[in-house]
Design an enzyme around this catalytic site. Structure first.
Site, PDB file in Angstrom:
ATOM      1  N   THR A 133       6.157   5.858  15.563  1.00  0.00           N
ATOM      2  CA  THR A 133       4.778   6.355  15.254  1.00  0.00           C
ATOM      3  C   THR A 133       4.194   7.043  16.648  1.00  0.00           C
ATOM      4  O   THR A 133       4.517   6.689  17.961  1.00  0.00           O
ATOM      5  CB  THR A 133       3.873   5.381  15.219  1.00  0.00           C
ATOM      6  OG1 THR A 133       2.423   5.725  14.949  1.00  0.00           O
ATOM      7  CG2 THR A 133       3.817   4.046  15.779  1.00  0.00           C
ATOM      8  N   ASP A 134       3.265   8.100  16.342  1.00  0.00           N
ATOM      9  CA  ASP A 134       2.403   8.428  17.506  1.00  0.00           C
ATOM     10  C   ASP A 134       1.442   7.530  18.254  1.00  0.00           C
ATOM     11  O   ASP A 134       0.886   7.721  19.103  1.00  0.00           O
ATOM     12  CB  ASP A 134       1.589   9.749  17.189  1.00  0.00           C
ATOM     13  CG  ASP A 134       0.680   9.601  16.045  1.00  0.00           C
ATOM     14  OD1 ASP A 134       0.708   8.418  15.375  1.00  0.00           O
ATOM     15  OD2 ASP A 134       0.054  10.878  15.651  1.00  0.00           O
ATOM     16  N   GLU A 135       1.266   6.467  17.413  1.00  0.00           N
ATOM     17  CA  GLU A 135       0.076   5.282  18.165  1.00  0.00           C
ATOM     18  C   GLU A 135       0.656   4.838  19.215  1.00  0.00           C
ATOM     19  O   GLU A 135      -0.003   4.115  20.204  1.00  0.00           O
ATOM     20  CB  GLU A 135      -0.008   4.394  16.945  1.00  0.00           C
ATOM     21  CG  GLU A 135      -0.630   5.159  15.673  1.00  0.00           C
ATOM     22  CD  GLU A 135      -1.102   4.098  14.692  1.00  0.00           C
ATOM     23  OE1 GLU A 135      -1.698   3.025  15.155  1.00  0.00           O
ATOM     24  OE2 GLU A 135      -1.148   4.457  13.506  1.00  0.00           O
ATOM     25  N   TYR A 158      -0.132  -3.514  16.595  1.00  0.00           N
ATOM     26  CA  TYR A 158       0.747  -2.854  15.862  1.00  0.00           C
ATOM     27  C   TYR A 158       1.690  -1.743  16.739  1.00  0.00           C
ATOM     28  O   TYR A 158       2.930  -1.723  16.773  1.00  0.00           O
ATOM     29  CB  TYR A 158       0.259  -2.176  14.720  1.00  0.00           C
ATOM     30  CG  TYR A 158       1.196  -0.932  14.344  1.00  0.00           C
ATOM     31  CD1 TYR A 158       2.311  -1.287  13.385  1.00  0.00           C
ATOM     32  CD2 TYR A 158       0.773   0.414  14.393  1.00  0.00           C
ATOM     33  CE1 TYR A 158       3.188  -0.232  12.972  1.00  0.00           C
ATOM     34  CE2 TYR A 158       1.586   1.406  13.823  1.00  0.00           C
ATOM     35  CZ  TYR A 158       2.657   1.261  13.269  1.00  0.00           C
ATOM     36  OH  TYR A 158       3.503   2.161  12.621  1.00  0.00           O
ATOM     37  N   LYS A 162       5.490  -1.484  18.057  1.00  0.00           N
ATOM     38  CA  LYS A 162       6.382  -0.276  18.139  1.00  0.00           C
ATOM     39  C   LYS A 162       6.530   0.219  19.354  1.00  0.00           C
ATOM     40  O   LYS A 162       7.978   0.737  19.567  1.00  0.00           O
ATOM     41  CB  LYS A 162       5.643   0.653  17.242  1.00  0.00           C
ATOM     42  CG  LYS A 162       5.244   0.556  15.473  1.00  0.00           C
ATOM     43  CD  LYS A 162       6.467   0.298  14.862  1.00  0.00           C
ATOM     44  CE  LYS A 162       7.209   1.418  14.645  1.00  0.00           C
ATOM     45  NZ  LYS A 162       8.425   1.214  13.530  1.00  0.00           N
TER      46      LYS A 162
HETATM   47  P1  NAD Z   1       5.317   0.084   4.786  1.00  0.00           P
HETATM   48  O1  NAD Z   1       4.661  -1.095   5.300  1.00  0.00           O
HETATM   49  O2  NAD Z   1       4.762   0.615   3.489  1.00  0.00           O
HETATM   50  O3  NAD Z   1       6.674  -0.470   4.269  1.00  0.00           O
HETATM   51  C1  NAD Z   1       7.464  -1.370   5.333  1.00  0.00           C
HETATM   52  C2  NAD Z   1       8.766  -1.928   4.375  1.00  0.00           C
HETATM   53  O4  NAD Z   1       9.429  -2.718   5.510  1.00  0.00           O
HETATM   54  C3  NAD Z   1       8.476  -2.764   3.404  1.00  0.00           C
HETATM   55  O5  NAD Z   1       9.265  -2.623   2.184  1.00  0.00           O
HETATM   56  C4  NAD Z   1       8.522  -4.093   3.602  1.00  0.00           C
HETATM   57  O6  NAD Z   1       9.130  -5.086   2.660  1.00  0.00           O
HETATM   58  C5  NAD Z   1       9.636  -3.977   4.814  1.00  0.00           C
HETATM   59  N1  NAD Z   1       9.842  -4.929   5.719  1.00  0.00           N
HETATM   60  C6  NAD Z   1       8.788  -5.590   6.427  1.00  0.00           C
HETATM   61  N2  NAD Z   1       9.149  -6.468   7.368  1.00  0.00           N
HETATM   62  C7  NAD Z   1      10.556  -6.602   7.070  1.00  0.00           C
HETATM   63  C8  NAD Z   1      11.711  -7.599   7.504  1.00  0.00           C
HETATM   64  N3  NAD Z   1      11.517  -8.474   8.405  1.00  0.00           N
HETATM   65  N4  NAD Z   1      12.992  -7.422   6.987  1.00  0.00           N
HETATM   66  C9  NAD Z   1      13.280  -6.411   6.187  1.00  0.00           C
HETATM   67  N5  NAD Z   1      12.356  -5.675   5.503  1.00  0.00           N
HETATM   68  C10 NAD Z   1      10.772  -5.669   6.094  1.00  0.00           C
HETATM   69  O7  NAD Z   1       5.519   1.148   5.914  1.00  0.00           O
HETATM   70  P2  NAD Z   1       5.724   2.680   6.008  1.00  0.00           P
HETATM   71  O8  NAD Z   1       4.336   3.227   5.804  1.00  0.00           O
HETATM   72  O9  NAD Z   1       6.868   3.130   5.033  1.00  0.00           O
HETATM   73  O10 NAD Z   1       6.155   2.903   7.428  1.00  0.00           O
HETATM   74  C11 NAD Z   1       7.603   3.008   7.701  1.00  0.00           C
HETATM   75  C12 NAD Z   1       8.012   3.098   9.154  1.00  0.00           C
HETATM   76  O11 NAD Z   1       7.298   4.242   9.658  1.00  0.00           O
HETATM   77  C13 NAD Z   1       7.567   1.877   9.921  1.00  0.00           C
HETATM   78  O12 NAD Z   1       8.509   1.697  10.935  1.00  0.00           O
HETATM   79  C14 NAD Z   1       6.245   2.392  10.255  1.00  0.00           C
HETATM   80  O13 NAD Z   1       5.902   1.789  11.758  1.00  0.00           O
HETATM   81  C15 NAD Z   1       6.344   3.962  10.573  1.00  0.00           C
HETATM   82  N6  NAD Z   1       5.278   4.671  10.633  1.00  0.00           N
HETATM   83  C16 NAD Z   1       4.462   4.771   9.551  1.00  0.00           C
HETATM   84  C17 NAD Z   1       3.267   5.666   9.103  1.00  0.00           C
HETATM   85  C18 NAD Z   1       2.317   5.740   8.235  1.00  0.00           C
HETATM   86  O14 NAD Z   1       1.584   6.657   8.145  1.00  0.00           O
HETATM   87  N7  NAD Z   1       2.569   5.115   7.054  1.00  0.00           N
HETATM   88  C19 NAD Z   1       3.105   6.390  10.472  1.00  0.00           C
HETATM   89  C20 NAD Z   1       3.812   6.378  11.558  1.00  0.00           C
HETATM   90  C21 NAD Z   1       4.920   5.459  11.764  1.00  0.00           C
HETATM   91  P1  TYD Z   2      -5.076   4.021   8.552  1.00  0.00           P
HETATM   92  O1  TYD Z   2      -4.719   4.373   7.090  1.00  0.00           O
HETATM   93  O2  TYD Z   2      -5.195   2.378   8.478  1.00  0.00           O
HETATM   94  O3  TYD Z   2      -3.743   4.424   9.584  1.00  0.00           O
HETATM   95  P2  TYD Z   2      -3.758   4.268  11.085  1.00  0.00           P
HETATM   96  O4  TYD Z   2      -4.835   3.300  11.497  1.00  0.00           O
HETATM   97  O5  TYD Z   2      -2.474   3.799  11.413  1.00  0.00           O
HETATM   98  O6  TYD Z   2      -4.173   5.621  11.685  1.00  0.00           O
HETATM   99  O7  TYD Z   2      -6.371   4.528   8.938  1.00  0.00           O
HETATM  100  C1  TYD Z   2      -6.526   5.969   9.278  1.00  0.00           C
HETATM  101  C2  TYD Z   2      -7.671   6.246   9.937  1.00  0.00           C
HETATM  102  O8  TYD Z   2      -8.707   5.692   8.794  1.00  0.00           O
HETATM  103  C3  TYD Z   2      -8.117   5.337  10.859  1.00  0.00           C
HETATM  104  O9  TYD Z   2      -8.873   6.091  11.865  1.00  0.00           O
HETATM  105  C4  TYD Z   2      -8.927   4.253  10.416  1.00  0.00           C
HETATM  106  C5  TYD Z   2      -9.646   4.819   9.237  1.00  0.00           C
HETATM  107  N1  TYD Z   2      -9.999   3.956   8.093  1.00  0.00           N
HETATM  108  C6  TYD Z   2     -11.442   3.871   7.503  1.00  0.00           C
HETATM  109  O10 TYD Z   2     -12.313   4.589   8.079  1.00  0.00           O
HETATM  110  N2  TYD Z   2     -11.524   2.995   6.631  1.00  0.00           N
HETATM  111  C7  TYD Z   2     -10.602   2.285   6.073  1.00  0.00           C
HETATM  112  O11 TYD Z   2     -10.776   1.529   4.990  1.00  0.00           O
HETATM  113  C8  TYD Z   2      -9.032   2.664   6.640  1.00  0.00           C
HETATM  114  C9  TYD Z   2      -8.103   1.219   5.747  1.00  0.00           C
HETATM  115  C10 TYD Z   2      -9.209   3.234   7.583  1.00  0.00           C
END
Ligand code: NAD
Ligand code: TYD
Length: 352
Positions: A133-135, A158, A162
């Site tokens: 992630t960019d976080e 989180y 990461k």
């Molecule tokens: P998500 O939370 O939707 O899915 C995570 C998956 O991992 C789930 O299916 C869960 O069951 C599985 N999981 C969790 N713990 C586990 C374990 N101990 N063993 C096996 N499986 C396990 O997440 P996502 O949004 O699909 O994100 C996927 C990846 O992308 C992650 O590494 C996250 O850090 C990264 N990411 C997500 C975002 C976003 O916007 N969603 C942005 C940047 C990076």
């Molecule tokens: P989120 O979807 O939790 O992603 P991330 O924290 O990984 O960026 O949140 C996106 C943005 O939206 C973040 O600035 C927090 C804000 N947010 C709200 O304002 N209300 C909400 O209910 C949630 C879940 C997030």
């Protein structure tokens, strides 16, 4: 790179992993995809229903924190490639309970790296691709972009977990010469995202006339990337990226949270034939998240110039597709809401 033979996909029942599998399993029939997922609250097998019976796809229920489980699955399938999505991914949950984040995101990554290093034997190791992630870069002010050289400065448990996992992956390249790649990307949105994240939460609440909780004053900025564009970027880096390299992936779509919520209200109102003003009145400003990063924005010029990847969706087109998916997939939503999707684990594993 030669196409992978067997890809171990961790976390393939989650949001991004399931979208990736739904695209890649039919597109690359000569590759075998083995999905290892613990099925936490964020994992949902209904999200991979469409590929469940494909001959080049297998699901393995397993926890990446458990080395014995990884060993069993590794010895059975002998993957040559790993695409590592599995993580605890929600910032708010990491604030209320950081431990699972360290165990899955750090120790789980270590376990997969150890398996890949040869601890469990198997096929020749071709590529370990780590999804991040960019976080990890912390927060930007009003200007500037994250590049691959930006110093790590994570704010939440989180993003700290990461960051630790990214460092481990890079260390395995420098120390053991393993062929790893990393993508750090901005906020994703699209179908099959668990409705705790901003976009699906706001879509569902707007559809149902519930309050739309905006943290703080809604001025925080995120750079939004449609999930299919991200999935293509992962495949591009997996097959064409240089081992040891990191690629930032972004959607060129910086928006304040308030802009995002306004767009959702407009599109949901258009799709349902409602008055968007009524939906806008559902916005409620709630207590801000502690340590809330102000702005994320990605400079994606490296992946664009070196590998030719570019996002295809605009924020408007991607958001409309997303809203339509949530409007059309009521069964998926009802199962998530009721907890019905979790019964799979009880039905299949309670006797073991
Ligand atoms: P998500 O939370 O939707 O899915 C995570 C998956 O991992 C789930 O299916 C869960 O069951 C599985 N999981 C969790 N713990 C586990 C374990 N101990 N063993 C096996 N499986 C396990 O997440 P996502 O949004 O699909 O994100 C996927 C990846 O992308 C992650 O590494 C996250 O850090 C990264 N990411 C997500 C975002 C976003 O916007 N969603 C942005 C940047 C990076
Ligand atoms: P989120 O979807 O939790 O992603 P991330 O924290 O990984 O960026 O949140 C996106 C943005 O939206 C973040 O600035 C927090 C804000 N947010 C709200 O304002 N209300 C909400 O209910 C949630 C879940 C997030």
């Amino acid at each position: 790179m030669q196409l992978p033979e067997t890809i171990l996909v961790s976390g393939g029942a989650g949001f991004i992993g399931s979208n990736w599998l739904n695209l890649m399993v039919p597109r690359f029939p000569s590759c075998r995809f083995v999905n290892i997922d613990q099925l936490t609250y964020a994992g949902n097998l209904a999200s991979v229903d469409a590929i469940g019976s494909e001959s080049n796809y297998r699901f393995e229920h397993g926890d990446i924190r458990d080395r014995d489980a990884i060993r069993r699955i590794w010895e059975q399938h002998k993957p040559d490639t790993v695409v590592h999505f599995a993580a605890e991914s929600h910032v708010d949950r990491s604030i209320s309970g950081p431990t699972d984040f360290i165990e899955t995101n750090v120790v789980g990554t270590l376990n997969l790296l150890e398996a890949f290093r040869g601890g469990f034997g198997g096929a020749q190791s071709r590529r370990f691709h780590h999804i991040s992630t960019d976080e990890v870069y912390g927060s930007l002010g009003d200007t500037g972009l994250f590049t691959e050289e930006t110093r790590y400065d994570p704010s939440s448990p989180y993003s700290a977990s990461k960051a630790a996992s990214d460092h481990l992956v890079r260390a395995y390249f420098r120390t053991y010469g393993l062929p790893v790649t990393i993508t750090n990307y901005s906020n994703n949105y699209g179908p099959r995202q668990f409705p705790e994240k901003l976009i699906p939460l706001m879509i569902l609440n707007a559809m149902e006339g519930k309050p739309l909780p905006v943290y703080g004053n809604g001025a925080n900025v995120r750079d939004w990337l449609y999930v299919d564009d991200h999935c293509d970027a992962i495949w591009t880096v997996l097959t064409e990226g240089t081992p040891g390299e990191t690629y930032n992936v972004g959607g060129n779509a910086e928006k304040t949270n308030l802009d995002v919520v306004h767009s959702i209200c407009r599109i949901v109102a258009e799709e349902l034939g409602k008055d968007s003003q009524e939906l806008l009145e559902l916005i409620s400003y709630v207590k801000d998240r502690p340590g809330h990063d102000f702005r994320y924005a990605i400079d994606a010029s490296k992946i664009r110039s070196e590998l030719g990847w570019e996002p295809k969706e605009t924020f408007e087109s991607g958001l409309r597709k997303t809203v339509r998916w949530y409007l059309e997939n009521t069964k998926w939503i009802d199962q998530v809401r009721s907890g019905e999707y979790r019964r799979w684990i009880d039905q299949n594993y309670s006797q073991r």
